[in-house]
Design an enzyme around this catalytic site. Structure first.
Site, PDB file in Angstrom:
ATOM      1  CE  LYS A 104       3.233 -29.760  -9.022  1.00  0.00           C
ATOM      2  NZ  LYS A 104       1.673 -29.745  -8.653  1.00  0.00           N
ATOM      3  CG  ASP A 144       2.815 -32.441  -6.187  1.00  0.00           C
ATOM      4  OD1 ASP A 144       1.471 -32.277  -6.638  1.00  0.00           O
ATOM      5  OD2 ASP A 144       3.366 -33.209  -6.996  1.00  0.00           O
TER       6      ASP A 144
END
Ligand code: NAD
Length: 403
Positions: A104, A144
């Site tokens: 991430k 995201d």
């Protein structure tokens, strides 16, 4: 301290380790990310001035395949958040059975304050900074919060220049015209719907009323899916606040209104706050915005019987305990929102094989994956008499241990 997402992730890992007999080597490896990359991203702003932005990429674990996970563009992005989100990706990917590890990253920025040109320069510069650590077999980012399909295209473009060949599989969530998959935009919201229906059927519950906090990519498509399956969406909210209409909301019209006005406020029913939406008298509550929405303070007032965690990490540990005591069923994030990465995997497969799958095929495969993961989690929770969250982590950890 437990509202720090990384501390929360570690606490959940510890809890899971106590429920399983994972090998000590695996235990140790999961307790820290494999790699942490922190970069400075200079951008020439429209004013001519150069501004520096902080960017991160955390590569948590690659036992099952390339690191995989989104890039968040948000003012609150920081290293501990990225570490937690990367850990959750490791567990999610194992749970849903895709051959990826967890990663991430993101940039500390409010993308709404940048012009189109500034955003493109920021994204392309960030991609150049990351080019040596990402790749189709190494680390595959995705969108995201605050990042878009267009940005993924810019990253693929910069990476392709860096390696000297067309490499669309370096990122997923691209526009369909640039190597994206049909069904990726809908995937997380629809996938959550598929998982919800499995769990409601196990509980013997019918589709009922729904409140959704967060009306972005995930919230919008979940809302459409819910309506198509006879749920009544009675409340919606975004960062500026929300609306509540007990008789039901026309989701398509709400989406159009929000796109035109930039807010949901005033669309229909009663204007409510982001806090109020969490405690409405509904059957299903869907946090689909950011971490730590449900806290020790508000969990007691939650009236929903079922919570579908489409956001990552929306429930603090204290809130989780309270919800458990109240008998609220929480369908955990690593199951509920795994549809996005499932279709990211399909996109990566299509890029590598040169195939193009039609939307019906993508959604059928997504449904199979989500239903199978939900069944496994449900069975584990019954067998061990544990919550769906603990069960999801146990299933994921067992899968990691099988590698
Ligand atoms: P997005 O940027 O498209 O939308 C986020 C939404 O949340 C927006 O409507 C925004 O206004 C709203 N929001 C922001 N702060 C809020 C607040 N304090 N209260 C209420 N609403 C607020 O992002 P997204 O892609 O829809 O992601 C939402 C969540 O789902 C995140 O937690 C993300 O990590 C998770 N998720 C996304 C995907 C995906 O495929 N996009 C996959 C898995 C998980």
């Amino acid at each position: 301290m437990h509202n720090n997402p990384w501390q929360r992730a570690l606490a959940q890992l510890q809890r899971t380790l106590e429920l399983t007999d994972a090998h000590p080597d695996l235990q140790n490896r999961l307790k820290q990310p494999d790699n942490v990359v922190e970069v400075n991203v200079p951008v020439v702003m429209d004013s001519g001035e150069t501004k520096n932005f902080r960017g991160y990429r955390v590569q948590h674990n690659n036992i099952r395949g390339p690191y995989k996970g989104g890039l968040r563009f948000h003012p609150q992005v920081d290293l501990d958040e990225a570490k937690a989100l990367a850990f959750w990706m490791t567990m999610k990917n194992a749970l849903v059975g895709v051959p990826f590890g967890g990663g991430k990253g993101g940039i500390e920025v409010n993308p709404k304050e940048l012009s189109g040109g500034e955003l493109e320069r920021l994204t392309r510069n960030f991609a150049r900074e990351l080019a040596h650590v990402i790749g189709p077999e190494k680390d595959v980012p995705a969108p995201d919060v605050g990042s878009t399909a267009q940005m993924m295209h810019w990253i693929a473009d910069e990476y392709s220049k860096h390696v000297g060949e067309h490499s669309p599989a370096v990122v997923t969530g691209k526009p369909v015209a640039h190597g994206g998959s049909e069904g990726r935009t809908e995937a997380t919201g629809y996938g959550g719907g598929y998982a919800l229906e499995v769990i409601l059927a196990k509980l013997g519950k019918e589709p009922g009323t729904v409140a959704i906090q967060g009306f972005g990519n995930v919230g919008v498509y979940f809302a459409h899916y819910a309506v198509s399956r006879r749920f009544t969406v009675v409340a919606l909210s975004d960062s500026k606040g929300g609306i509540y209409a007990p008789g039901g909301i026309d989701v398509g019209a709400a989406e159009k209104y929000k796109n035109e006005k930039g807010t949901l406020a005033g669309f229909t029913g009663k204007d409510i706050s982001n806090e109020e939406i969490l405690t409405l008298p509904v059957d299903v509550l869907v946090p689909a915005a950011l971490e730590n929405a449900l806290t020790k303070e508000n969990a007691r007032a939650v009236q929903a019987k079922v919570i579908l965690e489409l956001a990552n990490g929306p429930t603090t540990i204290e809130a989780d305990e309270t919800l458990k005591e109240k008998g609220v069923i929480v369908i955990p994030d690593i199951l509920a929102n795994a549809g996005g990465v499932a279709v990211s995997y399909f996109e990566w497969e299509q890029n590598r094989s040169g195939e193009k799958w039609v939307k019906d095929d993508v959604l059928r495969k997504l449904k199979e994956k989500m239903e199978s993961a939900a069944e496994k989690v449900w069975n584990e929770s019954i067998e061990k008499n544990i919550t769906l969250r603990d069960a999801a982590y146990v299933v994921a950890l067992k899968t990691l241990g099988d590698m």
